[in-house]
Design a protein around this motif. Structure first.
Motif, PDB file in Angstrom:
ATOM      1  N   MET A 157       0.825  -1.208   0.000  1.00  0.00           N
ATOM      2  CA  MET A 157       0.000   0.000   0.000  1.00  0.00           C
ATOM      3  C   MET A 157       0.861   1.261   0.000  1.00  0.00           C
ATOM      4  SD  MET A 157      -3.086  -0.909  -0.205  1.00  0.00           S
ATOM      5  CE  MET A 157      -3.816  -2.529  -0.258  1.00  0.00           C
ATOM      6  N   TRP A 158       1.924   1.252   0.787  1.00  0.00           N
ATOM      7  CA  TRP A 158       2.776   2.434   0.871  1.00  0.00           C
ATOM      8  C   TRP A 158       3.536   2.664  -0.435  1.00  0.00           C
ATOM      9  CZ3 TRP A 158       3.598   6.878   2.901  1.00  0.00           C
ATOM     10  CH2 TRP A 158       4.828   7.508   2.724  1.00  0.00           C
ATOM     11  N   VAL A 159       4.146   1.612  -0.953  1.00  0.00           N
ATOM     12  CA  VAL A 159       4.972   1.748  -2.158  1.00  0.00           C
ATOM     13  C   VAL A 159       4.145   2.254  -3.332  1.00  0.00           C
ATOM     14  CG1 VAL A 159       6.249   0.440  -3.905  1.00  0.00           C
ATOM     15  CG2 VAL A 159       6.703   0.047  -1.486  1.00  0.00           C
ATOM     16  N   HIS A 160       2.926   1.755  -3.479  1.00  0.00           N
ATOM     17  CA  HIS A 160       2.123   2.126  -4.642  1.00  0.00           C
ATOM     18  C   HIS A 160       1.324   3.402  -4.450  1.00  0.00           C
ATOM     19  CE1 HIS A 160       3.060  -2.021  -5.766  1.00  0.00           C
ATOM     20  NE2 HIS A 160       2.786  -1.657  -6.995  1.00  0.00           N
TER      21      HIS A 160
ATOM     22  N   GLY B 109       0.487   3.525 -17.197  1.00  0.00           N
ATOM     23  CA  GLY B 109       1.900   3.805 -16.976  1.00  0.00           C
ATOM     24  C   GLY B 109       2.357   3.412 -15.587  1.00  0.00           C
ATOM     25  N   VAL B 110       1.514   3.710 -14.589  1.00  0.00           N
ATOM     26  CA  VAL B 110       1.845   3.342 -13.204  1.00  0.00           C
ATOM     27  C   VAL B 110       1.802   1.821 -13.039  1.00  0.00           C
ATOM     28  CG1 VAL B 110       1.077   3.507 -10.808  1.00  0.00           C
ATOM     29  CG2 VAL B 110       1.079   5.544 -12.254  1.00  0.00           C
ATOM     30  N   ALA B 111       0.768   1.183 -13.585  1.00  0.00           N
ATOM     31  CA  ALA B 111       0.611  -0.267 -13.408  1.00  0.00           C
ATOM     32  C   ALA B 111       1.692  -1.055 -14.138  1.00  0.00           C
ATOM     33  CB  ALA B 111      -0.773  -0.697 -13.900  1.00  0.00           C
ATOM     34  N   ALA B 112       2.068  -0.596 -15.351  1.00  0.00           N
ATOM     35  CA  ALA B 112       3.048  -1.326 -16.156  1.00  0.00           C
ATOM     36  C   ALA B 112       4.464  -0.811 -15.966  1.00  0.00           C
ATOM     37  CB  ALA B 112       2.667  -1.247 -17.634  1.00  0.00           C
ATOM     38  N   GLN B 113       4.601   0.289 -15.175  1.00  0.00           N
ATOM     39  CA  GLN B 113       5.901   0.885 -14.905  1.00  0.00           C
ATOM     40  C   GLN B 113       6.612   1.301 -16.199  1.00  0.00           C
ATOM     41  OE1 GLN B 113       8.021  -1.915 -12.362  1.00  0.00           O
ATOM     42  NE2 GLN B 113       6.850  -1.294 -10.574  1.00  0.00           N
ATOM     43  N   VAL B 114       5.880   2.037 -17.045  1.00  0.00           N
ATOM     44  CA  VAL B 114       6.463   2.606 -18.258  1.00  0.00           C
ATOM     45  C   VAL B 114       6.296   4.124 -18.214  1.00  0.00           C
ATOM     46  CG1 VAL B 114       6.014   0.528 -19.615  1.00  0.00           C
ATOM     47  CG2 VAL B 114       4.318   2.359 -19.582  1.00  0.00           C
TER      48      VAL B 114
ATOM     49  N   THR C  68      -5.846  -6.300 -15.406  1.00  0.00           N
ATOM     50  CA  THR C  68      -5.201  -7.211 -16.357  1.00  0.00           C
ATOM     51  C   THR C  68      -3.729  -6.938 -16.626  1.00  0.00           C
ATOM     52  OG1 THR C  68      -5.890  -5.831 -18.234  1.00  0.00           O
ATOM     53  CG2 THR C  68      -7.394  -7.588 -17.544  1.00  0.00           C
ATOM     54  N   THR C  69      -3.287  -5.704 -16.390  1.00  0.00           N
ATOM     55  CA  THR C  69      -1.931  -5.342 -16.804  1.00  0.00           C
ATOM     56  C   THR C  69      -0.874  -6.266 -16.213  1.00  0.00           C
ATOM     57  OG1 THR C  69      -2.520  -3.011 -17.119  1.00  0.00           O
ATOM     58  CG2 THR C  69      -0.186  -3.508 -16.790  1.00  0.00           C
ATOM     59  N   SER C  70      -0.926  -6.477 -14.889  1.00  0.00           N
ATOM     60  CA  SER C  70       0.106  -7.286 -14.245  1.00  0.00           C
ATOM     61  C   SER C  70       0.068  -8.744 -14.687  1.00  0.00           C
ATOM     62  CB  SER C  70      -0.060  -7.219 -12.724  1.00  0.00           C
ATOM     63  OG  SER C  70      -1.336  -7.703 -12.345  1.00  0.00           O
ATOM     64  N   VAL C  71      -1.122  -9.229 -15.096  1.00  0.00           N
ATOM     65  CA  VAL C  71      -1.261 -10.623 -15.510  1.00  0.00           C
ATOM     66  C   VAL C  71      -0.732 -10.830 -16.927  1.00  0.00           C
ATOM     67  CG1 VAL C  71      -2.880 -12.513 -15.883  1.00  0.00           C
ATOM     68  CG2 VAL C  71      -3.243 -10.927 -13.990  1.00  0.00           C
ATOM     69  N   VAL C  72      -1.076  -9.900 -17.841  1.00  0.00           N
ATOM     70  CA  VAL C  72      -0.734 -10.124 -19.252  1.00  0.00           C
ATOM     71  C   VAL C  72       0.644  -9.587 -19.636  1.00  0.00           C
ATOM     72  CG1 VAL C  72      -3.169 -10.071 -19.891  1.00  0.00           C
ATOM     73  CG2 VAL C  72      -1.828  -7.985 -20.077  1.00  0.00           C
ATOM     74  N   MET C  73       1.213  -8.639 -18.848  1.00  0.00           N
ATOM     75  CA  MET C  73       2.490  -8.053 -19.246  1.00  0.00           C
ATOM     76  C   MET C  73       3.604  -9.089 -19.408  1.00  0.00           C
ATOM     77  SD  MET C  73       2.186  -4.992 -20.127  1.00  0.00           S
ATOM     78  CE  MET C  73       3.917  -4.577 -20.295  1.00  0.00           C
ATOM     79  N   PRO C  74       3.739 -10.081 -18.509  1.00  0.00           N
ATOM     80  CA  PRO C  74       4.795 -11.085 -18.745  1.00  0.00           C
ATOM     81  C   PRO C  74       4.628 -11.807 -20.081  1.00  0.00           C
ATOM     82  CG  PRO C  74       3.985 -11.241 -16.488  1.00  0.00           C
ATOM     83  CD  PRO C  74       3.071 -10.303 -17.207  1.00  0.00           C
TER      84      PRO C  74
ATOM     85  N   PHE D 260       1.901  -1.592 -26.623  1.00  0.00           N
ATOM     86  CA  PHE D 260       0.813  -2.349 -26.008  1.00  0.00           C
ATOM     87  C   PHE D 260      -0.113  -1.422 -25.221  1.00  0.00           C
ATOM     88  CE2 PHE D 260      -1.087  -4.979 -22.649  1.00  0.00           C
ATOM     89  CZ  PHE D 260      -1.687  -5.954 -23.433  1.00  0.00           C
ATOM     90  N   GLY D 261       0.440  -0.396 -24.589  1.00  0.00           N
ATOM     91  CA  GLY D 261      -0.387   0.557 -23.861  1.00  0.00           C
ATOM     92  C   GLY D 261      -1.380   1.255 -24.771  1.00  0.00           C
ATOM     93  N   ILE D 262      -0.913   1.673 -25.969  1.00  0.00           N
ATOM     94  CA  ILE D 262      -1.813   2.331 -26.912  1.00  0.00           C
ATOM     95  C   ILE D 262      -2.867   1.344 -27.411  1.00  0.00           C
ATOM     96  CG2 ILE D 262      -1.960   3.563 -29.102  1.00  0.00           C
ATOM     97  CD1 ILE D 262      -0.554   5.062 -26.781  1.00  0.00           C
ATOM     98  N   TYR D 263      -2.441   0.143 -27.725  1.00  0.00           N
ATOM     99  CA  TYR D 263      -3.390  -0.903 -28.146  1.00  0.00           C
ATOM    100  C   TYR D 263      -4.447  -1.139 -27.054  1.00  0.00           C
ATOM    101  CZ  TYR D 263      -5.092  -5.698 -27.842  1.00  0.00           C
ATOM    102  OH  TYR D 263      -5.893  -6.794 -27.633  1.00  0.00           O
TER     103      TYR D 263
END
Length: 432
Positions: free
Chosen positions: A52-55, A165-170, A346-352, A364-367
């Motif tokens: 919670m703190w980090v995010h 951007g925050v979720a995918a760290q881009v 979905t971001t954290s699940v599909v990014m790998p 992928f973000g634009i898509y």
């Protein structure tokens, strides 16, 4: 079997909680507790506080409430009226006439609001009565507004872009720059369809607007100067490398306050309403982000994303195959979740899996945002459909029929983006 069990438990938990009407952020957090409890040996209390703190202590995230506040301020000004008055003489004689004002007006307002719903509501409350009074067919007026309203998610500064951007760290700056050309492409596709439809259905479009003298056109163009100046200040400062997304958001708030002050709409009541509206929206999105962050941590400890990435890599699905599968998946999610929830869930699940097949996270973000735009006009929970229902009083199903062509245009945009990835990446490559 482990991945099937985990996925089944996760999906079932989410569906039950969302079906009971539990807030999305709380449902995500509760699902994280279930995953931690059943599939890991890690004590939940050792992770919860840290996650919670980090995010929440993220400087990048500060751009979010600022851009939301900018949109809330502008929503309460005469900006939409000025847009219609300034654009009408320029677009009135094109095939399709003033229906193009919906496209260009939404594109311009999207560049200063960041919200699809706000763009649709603000432009629609001015354009729909005007178009109806002039004899434009509802199918053209309402459909073009619903489709064009989705530009609020794609044309920067976009709230969903910040969330991704925050979720995918881009880089949010790079996402903003990447969204410019796809946004202009969608505007061109929407306007092209309006022109073609008007030629095929001349009864649905009134006679061309009378020609406006050049002096009058130039006089009305002055009405566009405030919003153009704000766009240059916000997007131009990012593109030039002068400001970060957060600093550009601060510039945007200041510019919006100045526009509201000169337009004599900056009363104390409007100021407080805009501040409270931004606070409520920011708190809602913040809770969803924290719930998603906790669920992401739970899935990381259980190994679910990594297992999914391995399965997709072993399946032999290339870029096009994965994109086709994900598009169907996201459209189905759009029937039940709003755009922000789809992104954070979905971001954290599909990014790998996305990285495993070599897809650029910026592309992928634009898509993803274009597919989320589809969710905005997909029943039963498409937000733009509800906004237009509120404006017109028509049923969701009637509005949905009017929006189908614009949904198909968004599908075409995904195909073009997949076939020509430079649409999203070229401008970023020239800038960085």
């Amino acid at each position: 079997m482990d991945i099937l069990l985990q996925s089944g438990v996760l999906v079932a938990t989410l569906l039950v909680l969302l079906g009971l009407g539990v807030w999305v952020g709380v449902a995500l957090m509760a699902s994280g507790f279930v995953i931690f409890s059943l599939f890991t040996s890690t004590p939940v209390d050792a992770i919860l506080g840290t996650v919670m703190w980090v995010h929440s202590a993220s400087w990048t995230l500060t751009a979010l409430p600022l851009f939301i506040w900018m949109g809330e301020i502008l929503y309460r000004t005469r900006l939409a009226e000025n847009l219609f008055s300034g654009l009408a003489p320029l677009l009135g004689r094109l095939p399709g006439g003033l229906a193009h004002v919906n496209v260009v007006g939404c594109g311009i307002f999207a560049a200063v609001s960041g919200s699809s719903a706000a763009t649709t509501a603000t432009v629609g409350r001015i354009s729909l009565p005007e178009l109806k009074s002039r004899g434009y067919a509802d199918r053209l007026a309402i459909g073009s507004l619903a489709g064009s309203g989705t530009l609020g998610l794609l044309i920067p500064p976009s709230i969903v872009m910040i969330v991704y951007g925050v979720a995918a760290q881009v880089s949010i700056n790079r996402l903003f720059i990447a969204g410019v050309i796809p946004g202009l492409m969608l505007m061109a596709l929407f306007s092209s369809y309006i022109a073609i439809w008007s030629k095929l259905n001349p009864d649905g479009v009134p006679a061309p607007e009378p020609r406006v003298p050049m002096a009058e056109r130039l006089l009305r163009l002055r009405m566009l100067l405030p919003v153009v100046g704000l766009i240059v200040g916000v997007i131009g400062s990012i593109y030039a490398g002068i400001a970060t997304a957060t600093e550009a958001a601060a510039i945007g708030v200041l510019g919006a306050l100045i526009i509201a002050a000169f337009g004599k709409s900056l009363s104390l009541k409007a100021f407080i309403e805009s501040l409270m509206g931004a606070t409520r929206t920011s708190a809602m999105i913040g809770l969803i982000l924290l719930g998603a962050a906790f669920l992401t941590s739970a899935m990381s400890f259980s190994g679910l994303p990594g297992q999914l990435a391995e399965i997709i890599s072993a399946s032999g699905l290339g870029t096009s195959g994965l994109i086709a599968v994900l598009t169907v998946f996201f459209v189905l999610l759009g029937c039940f979740l709003d755009g922000i929830s789809i992104v954070v869930l979905t971001t954290s699940v599909v990014m790998p899996a996305v990285i495993a097949v070599g897809i650029d996270p910026i592309w992928f973000g634009i898509y993803l945002i274009i597919v989320v735009e589809m969710a905005q006009i997909t029943p039963p929970l498409g937000f733009n459909l509800f906004v237009i229902q509120n404006l017109t009083g028509k049923s969701i199903f009637e509005i949905t029929r009017m929006v189908v062509p614009y949904f198909l245009i968004l599908v075409l945009a995904v195909i073009l983006l997949t076939a020509f990835p430079g649409i999203a990446t070229w401008l970023v490559e020239q800038t960085y």
